[in-house]
Write an enzyme that holds these catalytic residues in place. Sequence first.
Site, PDB file in Angstrom:
ATOM      1  N   HIS A  56       0.836  -1.399  -0.020  1.00 27.69           N
ATOM      2  CA  HIS A  56      -0.353   0.051  -0.016  1.00 27.69           C
ATOM      3  C   HIS A  56       0.833   1.373   0.025  1.00 27.69           C
ATOM      4  O   HIS A  56       0.840   2.374  -0.518  1.00 27.69           O
ATOM      5  CB  HIS A  56      -0.635   0.159   1.599  1.00 27.69           C
ATOM      6  CG  HIS A  56      -1.920   1.090   1.028  1.00 27.69           C
ATOM      7  ND1 HIS A  56      -3.014   0.853   0.607  1.00 27.69           N
ATOM      8  CD2 HIS A  56      -1.769   2.172   1.908  1.00 27.69           C
ATOM      9  CE1 HIS A  56      -3.562   1.747   0.263  1.00 27.69           C
ATOM     10  NE2 HIS A  56      -2.989   2.854   1.992  1.00 27.69           N
ATOM     11  N   HIS A 105      -9.837   3.389   0.175  1.00 26.77           N
ATOM     12  CA  HIS A 105      -9.861   2.554   1.768  1.00 26.77           C
ATOM     13  C   HIS A 105     -10.542   1.155   1.488  1.00 26.77           C
ATOM     14  O   HIS A 105     -11.990   0.989   2.138  1.00 26.77           O
ATOM     15  CB  HIS A 105     -10.638   3.327   2.494  1.00 26.77           C
ATOM     16  CG  HIS A 105      -9.712   4.081   3.771  1.00 26.77           C
ATOM     17  ND1 HIS A 105      -9.988   4.005   4.677  1.00 26.77           N
ATOM     18  CD2 HIS A 105      -8.777   4.119   3.642  1.00 26.77           C
ATOM     19  CE1 HIS A 105      -9.212   4.009   5.767  1.00 26.77           C
ATOM     20  NE2 HIS A 105      -8.114   4.428   4.983  1.00 26.77           N
TER      21      HIS A 105
END
Length: 750
Positions: A56, A105
């Site tokens: 990420h 998200h």
Amino acid sequence: MSVLDTVKHAEQTPDVELPWKALGLKEDEYQRVREILGRRPTGAELAMYSVMWSEHCSYKSSKVHLKQFGAKAPKTDALLVGIGENAGVVDVGEGYAVTFKVESHNHPSYVEPYQGAATGVGGIVRDIIAMGARPVAVVDPLRMGAADHPDTKRVLPGVVAGIGGYGNCLGLPNIGGELVFDACYQGNPLVNAGAIGVMRHEDIHLAKASGAGNKVILYGARTGGDGIGGASILASETFDATKPSKRPAVQVGDPFQEKLLIECTLEAFAEKLVVGIQDLGAAGLSCATSELASNGSGGMRVELDDVPLRDSTLSPEEILMSESQERMCAVVEPAKVERFLAICEKWDVIATVVGEVTDGDRLEIFWHGEKIVDVDPRTVAHEGPTYQRPYARPAWQDALQADDAGALARPATGDELRAQALRVLSSPNVASKAWVTDQYDRFVQGNTVLAQPEDAGMIRVNEETGLGVAIATDGNGRYTKLDPYTGAQLALAEAYRNVAATGAKPLAISDCLNFGSPEDPDVMWQFVEAVRGLADGCLQLGTPVTGGNVSLYNQTGEAAIHPTPVVAVLGVIDDVARRTPMAFADEGHLLYLLGETREEFGGSVWSQVVHDHLGGLPPAVDLERERLLGEILISASRDGMVDAAHDLSDGGLLAAVTESCLRGGHGARLVVPDGLSAFAFLLSESAGRALVAVPRSEELRFTDMCGARGLPATRVGVVDGQELEVQGEFAISLAELSEAHHSAIPNLLS
């Protein structure tokens, strides 16, 4: 992890076992950390490397391919800040700059829908603040599982409530986005969030720590145990039912604290108090300190004991990994620290000097008087692993493309066509999304001039001149699964077309690239092809990529989502008073179909709704035609030649004309052009098309312009009455259309 780990102790105890695997590092990555340091890491150093080297944060599987966005970047004077900062910045004229970005998200929002989505909004807004801009709007591209699946009723309402609750409390209008349902997202929904901010050119700020002796100030919320390793590690592996719950890793947001943070930060910027700034998002303090130091001209010393805590039992590793929300880190000259702290106190924002910039090249962190971190910050922030993942065209790709949707049974009569038209219009992906958007405040602040369900959201930037910006987000996972290169370009083309349809000139893009596991060569091929397609497309259209997000490991077990590149296009309009809405506002206006309609049904809504089919090829993309169409739409808007415009995409002409009719409260009579079947006329999803309503007084001027520029423009009907009539085929009253279009999603979720 023990708080007694120190640099000196680490040097003396090379064989101590550390939980590198539990923190998400691979064995070779852990060995590389040891090589970089010349010793084993301390527990705190291991924590920092683990979150900063996660997929990420480091983009270790994607960055070799993302370089194309720079190598193929079109030349433009509009780009002020490009890839590598918190968000891209473009010049929109009159001394104004706009910053915008889209991020994901996804995994947190599946685990904890409300907080996952809410903190996604909070994080993207802080990226905008960190650039020096005042946030002015948000957008929310969403992908959910099957609309009738029980778990969708858990995830979707929570996500929408989180986005609406956080954005509404911040006083930011939500002006755009998408909601797509597909079974492939059942165990892994996509919650992408975007934000736009406005500033003057001279107010741009960057994330760097320069000037030995300058103070490092952590301000905002206290650091807690929520979100430890949250987005950084949670989004760096696939979901697996055999692993422990990830619920504690989801951050908890407080929009009222964030509102104070916004105002506090902007006042500090206005008084020129800040040398460098970084928001605390994924990887928390590990990211903020290492990136600020890495991007600056010196090193940094941090006293971790001075970090304000909500939980006094947190270990230093947990403090460094915490992703608690509403926090930022500023670098301030010593003479200005007192004033900076006074502004924070005025806004009731906790602020603490936690360190200073040094004249060395090391990031040193201390805890209880002992040095627990001593690293080159570049090795943490920017020199993580780089993988050349193997990829290959999937063995099943040819068979998928050979399963042509053109062979599917079509309606044989006008009655059958009418019935299928209503099925398409009431399907979740075409039906009205008002159930979602009515939960958002779209007009707070008073500068929203267009919002959902318009083709693009539009915000006024300058009240005196009418200068404004528009934004649209688009993506189609079904198209991209059929052909990743073309699918990515279709996402770009649709967002570009949506912005142009409102009268705004497309300037630049941000992207959110959502894919499955990069360790699967099939998925990696999809990613590589999509990036190549997007880079080539942006070069051709002259819209540089300003930044964005890569979200990988979006799959549950072996089942990956459809490859879903989401593209946000930002455009500028000289005067928002000349915008073009989608509503048919006046009877008697002539309807013109711009572009060419072909027999293209691969990946279409019709093939999905009527036949539950995915196969064949997606619509062909012609970016030069998209550019020409955009120029026509922008010119027609500026010169008052059209009163309404709507792009054609999912659901084809049928969806577009229905939405424009219902939006304006007027019906339409359509005539099928020669050479087309009524079926293809209504339901083909050919790209490069738009429907416009032209006042009779402007018809000659408009058609002359289209003819001179070589754009096909076919008169297909007139705005009239209270029904949608396709002559010789069927008619549907506006009341029946409205019932089909507006009740579908509420009925599914009730």
